[in-house]
Every structure is written in C-alpha cells, then in structure tokens.
Design an enzyme around this catalytic site. Structure first.
Site, PDB file in Angstrom:
ATOM      1  N   LYS A 193      14.661  -3.346   8.657  1.00 25.86           N
ATOM      2  CA  LYS A 193      14.849  -2.074   9.375  1.00 25.86           C
ATOM      3  C   LYS A 193      13.552  -1.672  10.096  1.00 25.86           C
ATOM      4  O   LYS A 193      12.548  -2.364   9.989  1.00 25.86           O
ATOM      5  CB  LYS A 193      15.302  -0.993   8.393  1.00 25.86           C
ATOM      6  CG  LYS A 193      16.508  -1.384   7.518  1.00 25.86           C
ATOM      7  CD  LYS A 193      17.813  -1.466   8.304  1.00 25.86           C
ATOM      8  CE  LYS A 193      18.909  -2.221   7.563  1.00 25.86           C
ATOM      9  NZ  LYS A 193      19.515  -1.534   6.443  1.00 25.86           N
TER      10      LYS A 193
HETATM   11  C1  LIG Z   1      20.554  -1.422   5.368  1.00 24.88           C
HETATM   12  C2  LIG Z   1      21.716  -0.533   5.429  1.00 24.88           C
HETATM   13  C3  LIG Z   1      22.149   0.222   4.330  1.00 24.88           C
HETATM   14  C4  LIG Z   1      21.617   0.071   2.948  1.00 24.88           C
HETATM   15  O1  LIG Z   1      20.251   0.158   2.838  1.00 24.88           O
HETATM   16  P1  LIG Z   1      19.485  -0.569   1.617  1.00 24.88           P
HETATM   17  O2  LIG Z   1      18.100   0.020   1.718  1.00 24.88           O
HETATM   18  O3  LIG Z   1      19.513  -2.026   1.873  1.00 24.88           O
HETATM   19  O4  LIG Z   1      20.162  -0.169   0.362  1.00 24.88           O
HETATM   20  C5  LIG Z   1      23.202   1.112   4.532  1.00 24.88           C
HETATM   21  N1  LIG Z   1      23.814   1.244   5.718  1.00 24.88           N
HETATM   22  C6  LIG Z   1      23.435   0.506   6.795  1.00 24.88           C
HETATM   23  C7  LIG Z   1      24.132   0.709   8.087  1.00 24.88           C
HETATM   24  C8  LIG Z   1      22.388  -0.404   6.676  1.00 24.88           C
HETATM   25  O5  LIG Z   1      22.045  -1.151   7.730  1.00 24.88           O
END
Ligand SMILES: *Cc1c(COP(=O)(O)O)cnc(C)c1O
Length: 385
Positions: A193
């Site tokens: 991210k």
């Molecule tokens: C990455 C992601 C999550 C979950 O995040 P984590 O930190 O991996 O638990 C939830 N929703 C979306 C759209 C994501 O891309």
C-alpha cells in the site's frame, strides 16, 4: 533485468533511523509515536480523528463493531475488492451482500445499490461499504444521499487511496477518508500500500462518539476514564465495558508510518506520473483497454489496471520476462466460502467480466523509468510478436 513485482515498499535510511530510535525508547507498544502518527495521518487525510490499529482488516472489524454490526445486520459491498472488506461483517455475525461494479470506474455501482435497496423490505440493510478501488475515489456525496434515504451508515474502504480525492457538486475537493460524507474510513499499511508499516491500519472519522468507541474497542473494551467508571477502587482500577480486542499498533511501527508519511505526497505524485506514462503508451494501443481516470486528477493509483482478452497468456508471458503482474481481484462473491453461504447463486456480471480481462501492471514509486519502459516493451512484444 531483475524481477519486477506489481507493487513494493520503499524503506529509506530515515525510516530505519526512526524505527531504531523508537526501539531504544521506553514504550515499544502504544507509546507517544502512536499519537504522533495518528495526528499526522489525520492531517494528511483531512479528517478530525484517526485511530491506529494492527492492520487494515482490524480497522474494518473495529469499524463494523463501532457501527453496531451484529447478527441481525445486512450490509452491501462491492465484489471487486480484497476479501477483508466483506469478512468484517461476518466477524460480527452479520450478512454481506454484493452489488455489481460500474465498469467505467470498477467501483460499487450506485444504481445497482439503489435497485437492491428499493427491492428489499425497508430496514433490511444497515450499511454500505464502498471501496476506492485501485485509488479511484468513490463519489461519496451521492452515496451519502442514498444512505440517508435508507438510514444507513457509510464505511469507506480507502486502503487504495490515501491522498486520492473526488470533487463534489459544490466544486469542493474531498480527500478519501476525510470523513465529510462517510461515517468511518479505513486504511492499510501493508507493504504494497502507499504507506508501509509491515502490518498496520488506520480508521479516520469526524464523529467524536465513534472515535471514543474505537479507542475502547482497540484495547479489549477496557476503560480507565474516571468519568466512565462504575466505581473507584484505586489507581490500578479499570473496567471492561464491552468485548473488545487487542488490535494495537506498536510504537516502532508507528515510527515507520510517520517517517513514510513524510514522503506520501511526493510518492503519490510519482505514482501519478507513472500512470501518465502507461496511459500514453497504451492509449492508442488496440489490444489493451484502459479504465479512464477521473478528470479532476484525484486517482491515487495504488494499482494500474489494463484490460485485455488475452489476460492469462499475457500474465504468463510477463512472468517469463521477470514481470510479476497481478490480478485484482477474484470477485469475492465467487469465493467458495461466500458461494456456499448464499442460498441462491449471486450474479455480478460486470465484476465477473472485469475479472476475466484485468491485469495490474507494476506500480510503485521506486519503479524506475527504465523498468517501466521494459514493462511496456514486454506487453507490446506479447501482442506484436
Ligand atoms: C489491503 C486491503 C485490506 C486489508 O488490509 P490488511 O492491512 O492487509 O489487513 C482491506 N481492503 C482493501 C481494499 C485492501 O486493499
């Protein structure tokens, strides 16, 4: 050429120094760096409050709890998302329904949601979870109006879109997660991210009551606030008022997050520049179809997606060239878990058609010009032979 992933973190010397400093400090979990990260993140996003948590999934779970989701709840989300967007409702015993995407934006189709709400008995649904897919900001002004019509809450899954925005009808720029229209918004600091903490997440809101609930739920449902306590035993005394969790972020992860946040704006500009180069390369290239970005430039480009009828062969071809493109996402309603839960087969034809053709090309701030040109050349070579 070395392997090129679809996304990756960037760790600077300043990041390493910030984490090292945090590890030498007195508190390594829930110390002063949590506060500092929350304040800086809220400011970057344009929201009043931010609550740091263990990961994006925990952010979704706590949000669902704070919004009162329980076994009687029914909630709608989009099928083109990571499964966690849906799972958070199941954690609370509620049911999640999937409405189709708008093929022009790959985000939740508000007309599909409107039809679903109109067709169900009043009171069937409790909330909506739109997803800013790939970094494309949802028009939350429109969703807020629809939510208000039916008395629903609005939880924005903004994991792909810190720094993204849409323009509302007053011509006002509305940053993803700024809390102007959604009750809560959530973010993830997973390494692919925009901001990496290893694991980490954040919830943003402008609502002081939801904010207080989240703080308590994050730490076991326990409070030491004298105004909340039912009796007083002494300095050690605390009370558990509800069933919460340990969803805390550590202080050294927060140090990494704060350090990364300082580069978030420049990294976002770099993502947008990379997208422009892909746009130009593939704009007039017949075999590849693009998803037109919003005209106001608010796309946050967690992902850069191309569409092609030869998706599987292209995916395999790129792998032989060291390019690890990825598919986002397998429609969540087709996952065996959700298929088995549903009495009747769920159909989201737009999401299913999108899934057959989508491919996420490498997109991250440290992708070099040379690497990007190599990716473009390999895609073209696949089609041109
Ligand atoms: C990455 C992601 C999550 C979950 O995040 P984590 O930190 O991996 O638990 C939830 N929703 C979306 C759209 C994501 O891309």
């Amino acid at each position: 050429m070395h392997p090129i992933p679809y996304g990756r973190q960037e760790i600077s010397e300043a990041d390493i120094a910030a984490v090292t400093e945090a590890l030498r400090a007195d508190f390594i979990t829930q110390g002063p760096r949590i506060d500092a990260f929350e304040r800086a993140f809220a400011e970057y996003i344009g929201a009043r409050y931010a609550v740091a948590v263990a990961n994006g999934t925990a952010a979704l779970h706590l949000s669902a709890l704070a919004l009162g989701v329980g076994p009687q709840s029914r909630v709608i989300t989009a099928p083109i998302t990571f499964t966690a967007s849906a799972n958070c409702i199941r954690y609370c015993g509620g049911e999640i329904d999937f409405c189709d995407i708008d093929p022009a934006t790959i985000t939740l189709d508000i007309e599909a949601v409107r039809r679903r709400l109109a067709a169900a008995p009043r009171g069937t649904y409790q909330g909506l979870i739109p997803v800013d897919f790939a970094g494309y900001a949802t028009d939350l002004e429109a969703f807020r109006e629809l939510a208000d019509e039916y008395g629903l809450w609005l939880l924005e899954d903004s994991c792909h879109a810190p720094g993204g925005f849409f323009t509302d009808r007053q011509g006002q720029v509305q940053g993803c997660g700024n809390g102007a229209y959604a009750d809560l918004a959530i973010f993830s600091f997973h390494p692919v991210k925009h901001i990496a903490c290893g694991e980490g997440g954040m919830i943003t809101t402008n609502d002081p009551e939801l904010y207080q609930k989240l703080l308590v739920l994050r730490t076991h449902g326990i409070t030491k606030d004298p105004a909340q306590l039912e009796r007083q035993d002494g300095g050690w005394y605390y009370e558990m008022h509800q069933l919460g969790y340990n969803y805390r972020l550590t202080d050294f992860q927060a140090a990494l997050g704060s350090s990364q946040l300082q580069r978030a704006a420049t990294n976002l500009a770099r993502r947008r520049a990379i997208a422009r180069v892909y746009d130009e390369a593939f704009g007039d290239f017949g075999p590849v179809e693009l998803i037109a970005p919003p005209a106001d430039g608010g796309h946050a480009y967690h992902l850069y997606v191309i569409l092609t009828d030869q998706r599987k062969a292209l995916y395999d071809h790129l792998r032989t060239r060291g390019i690890y493109a990825q598919i986002h996402y397998i429609p969540v309603h087709t996952q065996p878990y959700y298929r088995r839960r549903s009495a009747e087969p769920v159909s989201c034809p737009q999401a299913e058609a999108y899934y057959e053709r989508c491919l996420s090309l490498p997109m991250y701030p440290t992708l070099s010009e040379e690497e990007q040109q190599y990716v473009i050349a390999q895609v073209m070579e696949f089609f041109n032979g």
